[in-house]
Design a protein around this motif. Sequence first.
Motif, PDB file in Angstrom:
ATOM      1  N   ILE A   1       0.796  -1.234   0.048  1.00 51.59           N
ATOM      2  CA  ILE A   1       0.063   0.050  -0.105  1.00 51.59           C
ATOM      3  C   ILE A   1       1.022   1.556  -0.132  1.00 51.59           C
ATOM      4  CG2 ILE A   1      -1.768   1.358   1.126  1.00 51.59           C
ATOM      5  CD1 ILE A   1      -3.049  -1.398   2.272  1.00 51.59           C
ATOM      6  N   HIS A   2       0.563   2.112  -1.075  1.00 50.68           N
ATOM      7  CA  HIS A   2       1.419   3.500  -1.064  1.00 50.68           C
ATOM      8  C   HIS A   2       0.041   4.487  -0.761  1.00 50.68           C
ATOM      9  CE1 HIS A   2       5.045   1.892  -2.578  1.00 50.68           C
ATOM     10  NE2 HIS A   2       4.228   0.963  -3.194  1.00 50.68           N
ATOM     11  N   HIS A   3       0.419   5.189   0.153  1.00 56.56           N
ATOM     12  CA  HIS A   3      -0.416   6.289   0.486  1.00 56.56           C
ATOM     13  C   HIS A   3       0.062   7.485  -0.464  1.00 56.56           C
ATOM     14  CE1 HIS A   3      -2.747   4.400   3.523  1.00 56.56           C
ATOM     15  NE2 HIS A   3      -1.550   4.050   3.937  1.00 56.56           N
ATOM     16  N   THR A   4      -0.921   8.121  -1.047  1.00 53.55           N
ATOM     17  CA  THR A   4      -0.774   9.394  -1.782  1.00 53.55           C
ATOM     18  C   THR A   4      -1.327  10.591  -1.109  1.00 53.55           C
ATOM     19  OG1 THR A   4      -2.807   9.059  -3.046  1.00 53.55           O
ATOM     20  CG2 THR A   4      -1.042   8.146  -4.131  1.00 53.55           C
ATOM     21  N   PRO A   5      -0.858  11.693  -1.334  1.00 48.74           N
ATOM     22  CA  PRO A   5      -1.141  12.833  -0.526  1.00 48.74           C
ATOM     23  C   PRO A   5      -2.766  13.209  -1.048  1.00 48.74           C
ATOM     24  CG  PRO A   5       0.870  13.506  -1.753  1.00 48.74           C
ATOM     25  CD  PRO A   5       0.137  12.017  -2.355  1.00 48.74           C
ATOM     26  N   LYS A   6      -3.310  13.668   0.158  1.00 47.24           N
ATOM     27  CA  LYS A   6      -4.886  13.751  -0.056  1.00 47.24           C
ATOM     28  C   LYS A   6      -5.175  15.083  -1.123  1.00 47.24           C
ATOM     29  CE  LYS A   6      -6.198  12.077   4.488  1.00 47.24           C
ATOM     30  NZ  LYS A   6      -6.458  12.278   5.796  1.00 47.24           N
ATOM     31  N   HIS A   7      -4.220  15.868  -1.041  1.00 48.12           N
ATOM     32  CA  HIS A   7      -4.362  17.112  -2.107  1.00 48.12           C
ATOM     33  C   HIS A   7      -3.361  17.215  -2.511  1.00 48.12           C
ATOM     34  CE1 HIS A   7      -7.835  18.270   0.897  1.00 48.12           C
ATOM     35  NE2 HIS A   7      -6.807  17.835   1.897  1.00 48.12           N
ATOM     36  N   GLY A   8      -2.945  16.142  -3.344  1.00 46.06           N
ATOM     37  CA  GLY A   8      -1.505  16.303  -3.851  1.00 46.06           C
ATOM     38  C   GLY A   8      -1.742  16.727  -5.423  1.00 46.06           C
ATOM     39  N   SER A   9      -0.767  17.135  -5.901  1.00 45.15           N
ATOM     40  CA  SER A   9      -0.546  17.897  -7.200  1.00 45.15           C
ATOM     41  C   SER A   9      -0.640  16.833  -8.281  1.00 45.15           C
ATOM     42  CB  SER A   9       0.633  18.546  -7.481  1.00 45.15           C
ATOM     43  OG  SER A   9       1.817  17.787  -7.245  1.00 45.15           O
ATOM     44  N   TRP A  10      -0.560  15.420  -7.973  1.00 47.40           N
ATOM     45  CA  TRP A  10      -0.435  14.403  -8.784  1.00 47.40           C
ATOM     46  C   TRP A  10      -2.166  14.263  -9.449  1.00 47.40           C
ATOM     47  CZ3 TRP A  10      -4.148  10.693  -8.425  1.00 47.40           C
ATOM     48  CH2 TRP A  10      -4.604  10.548  -7.056  1.00 47.40           C
ATOM     49  N   LEU A  11      -3.163  14.679  -8.441  1.00 46.56           N
ATOM     50  CA  LEU A  11      -4.602  14.478  -8.951  1.00 46.56           C
ATOM     51  C   LEU A  11      -4.754  15.806 -10.057  1.00 46.56           C
ATOM     52  CD1 LEU A  11      -7.290  13.228  -8.780  1.00 46.56           C
ATOM     53  CD2 LEU A  11      -7.620  14.697  -6.657  1.00 46.56           C
TER      54      LEU A  11
ATOM     55  N   ILE B   1      -2.697  16.818 -12.014  1.00 42.78           N
ATOM     56  CA  ILE B   1      -1.997  16.621 -13.331  1.00 42.78           C
ATOM     57  C   ILE B   1      -2.995  15.751 -13.967  1.00 42.78           C
ATOM     58  CG2 ILE B   1       0.086  15.534 -14.593  1.00 42.78           C
ATOM     59  CD1 ILE B   1       1.691  16.773 -11.948  1.00 42.78           C
ATOM     60  N   ALA B   2      -3.443  14.603 -13.357  1.00 40.37           N
ATOM     61  CA  ALA B   2      -4.316  13.821 -14.006  1.00 40.37           C
ATOM     62  C   ALA B   2      -5.606  14.506 -14.442  1.00 40.37           C
ATOM     63  CB  ALA B   2      -4.849  12.624 -12.990  1.00 40.37           C
ATOM     64  N   GLU B   3      -5.987  15.195 -13.715  1.00 37.31           N
ATOM     65  CA  GLU B   3      -7.292  16.178 -14.262  1.00 37.31           C
ATOM     66  C   GLU B   3      -6.728  17.000 -15.378  1.00 37.31           C
ATOM     67  OE1 GLU B   3      -8.493  18.191 -10.695  1.00 37.31           O
ATOM     68  OE2 GLU B   3      -9.857  16.642 -10.086  1.00 37.31           O
ATOM     69  N   ILE B   4      -5.657  17.715 -15.614  1.00 31.23           N
ATOM     70  CA  ILE B   4      -5.123  18.368 -16.767  1.00 31.23           C
ATOM     71  C   ILE B   4      -5.287  17.262 -17.948  1.00 31.23           C
ATOM     72  CG2 ILE B   4      -3.321  19.572 -17.525  1.00 31.23           C
ATOM     73  CD1 ILE B   4      -2.655  20.453 -14.846  1.00 31.23           C
TER      74      ILE B   4
ATOM     75  N   LEU C   1      -6.791  14.553 -18.462  1.00 34.74           N
ATOM     76  CA  LEU C   1      -7.913  14.396 -19.012  1.00 34.74           C
ATOM     77  C   LEU C   1      -8.912  15.176 -19.611  1.00 34.74           C
ATOM     78  CD1 LEU C   1      -9.224  12.173 -15.935  1.00 34.74           C
ATOM     79  CD2 LEU C   1      -8.703  11.144 -18.089  1.00 34.74           C
ATOM     80  N   SER C   2      -8.543  16.556 -19.278  1.00 36.15           N
ATOM     81  CA  SER C   2      -9.161  17.775 -19.911  1.00 36.15           C
ATOM     82  C   SER C   2      -8.447  18.045 -21.381  1.00 36.15           C
ATOM     83  CB  SER C   2      -8.960  19.134 -19.185  1.00 36.15           C
ATOM     84  OG  SER C   2      -9.134  20.099 -19.871  1.00 36.15           O
ATOM     85  N   ALA C   3      -7.194  17.665 -21.448  1.00 35.73           N
ATOM     86  CA  ALA C   3      -6.381  17.725 -22.647  1.00 35.73           C
ATOM     87  C   ALA C   3      -6.934  16.500 -23.623  1.00 35.73           C
ATOM     88  CB  ALA C   3      -5.028  17.681 -22.740  1.00 35.73           C
ATOM     89  N   LEU C   4      -7.449  15.463 -23.185  1.00 38.39           N
ATOM     90  CA  LEU C   4      -7.767  14.312 -23.713  1.00 38.39           C
ATOM     91  C   LEU C   4      -9.109  15.070 -24.806  1.00 38.39           C
ATOM     92  CD1 LEU C   4      -8.149  11.509 -25.016  1.00 38.39           C
ATOM     93  CD2 LEU C   4      -9.080  10.752 -22.822  1.00 38.39           C
ATOM     94  N   LYS C   5     -10.067  15.343 -23.584  1.00 35.69           N
ATOM     95  CA  LYS C   5     -11.368  15.691 -24.169  1.00 35.69           C
ATOM     96  C   LYS C   5     -11.526  16.941 -25.243  1.00 35.69           C
ATOM     97  CE  LYS C   5     -15.551  18.079 -22.198  1.00 35.69           C
ATOM     98  NZ  LYS C   5     -16.134  18.567 -21.422  1.00 35.69           N
TER      99      LYS C   5
ATOM    100  N   VAL D   1       3.461  18.217 -17.920  1.00 39.85           N
ATOM    101  CA  VAL D   1       2.809  19.469 -17.350  1.00 39.85           C
ATOM    102  C   VAL D   1       3.614  20.620 -16.864  1.00 39.85           C
ATOM    103  CG1 VAL D   1       1.221  20.013 -15.630  1.00 39.85           C
ATOM    104  CG2 VAL D   1       0.624  17.897 -16.845  1.00 39.85           C
ATOM    105  N   ASP D   2       3.484  21.677 -17.141  1.00 40.95           N
ATOM    106  CA  ASP D   2       4.295  22.877 -16.693  1.00 40.95           C
ATOM    107  C   ASP D   2       3.564  23.220 -15.410  1.00 40.95           C
ATOM    108  OD1 ASP D   2       5.993  25.168 -16.449  1.00 40.95           O
ATOM    109  OD2 ASP D   2       5.118  26.121 -17.874  1.00 40.95           O
ATOM    110  N   TRP D   3       4.190  22.667 -14.152  1.00 39.91           N
ATOM    111  CA  TRP D   3       3.455  22.951 -12.851  1.00 39.91           C
ATOM    112  C   TRP D   3       4.219  24.276 -12.717  1.00 39.91           C
ATOM    113  CZ3 TRP D   3      -0.591  21.128 -11.361  1.00 39.91           C
ATOM    114  CH2 TRP D   3      -0.917  21.364 -10.009  1.00 39.91           C
ATOM    115  N   ARG D   4       3.417  25.346 -12.298  1.00 31.43           N
ATOM    116  CA  ARG D   4       3.847  26.749 -11.859  1.00 31.43           C
ATOM    117  C   ARG D   4       3.729  27.002 -10.556  1.00 31.43           C
ATOM    118  NH1 ARG D   4       2.073  29.716 -17.468  1.00 31.43           N
ATOM    119  NH2 ARG D   4       3.172  28.402 -18.826  1.00 31.43           N
TER     120      ARG D   4
END
Length: 101
Positions: free
Chosen positions: A28-38, A40-43, A45-49, A81-84
């Motif tokens: 089990i690997h715990h990820t941050p509850k408010h992590g930037s990875w989420l 990035i995933a949403e970005i 999916l938005s690009a895919l759409k 992703v250009d994370w600023r």
Amino acid sequence: NLNTHNTASLYAAFSAEEARRLAQRLEIHHTPKHGSWLNIAEIELSALKRQCLAGRIDCIERMRTQVQAWNEDRNNRQSQVDWRFTTKDARIKLKRLYPKF
């Protein structure tokens, strides 16, 4: 990081023997509850759409083909992703959440 994301939940759902067997296979690997990875995933999916699924696609096979081609192109171009939002920005914006000594 839900309460189901630990081995104790296996013992609630399965017999002790089965839970133990499953627990030994898990890492089990715990990820941050408010992590930037989420974000990035949403970005992504938005690009895919926007880039691939913007128009009407009349059959599932055509959609799969288009998504696969889009995904291969993204991977070949090594799109990133250009994370600023920097740590400094976070400290300013989230100042109220930091403890005061």
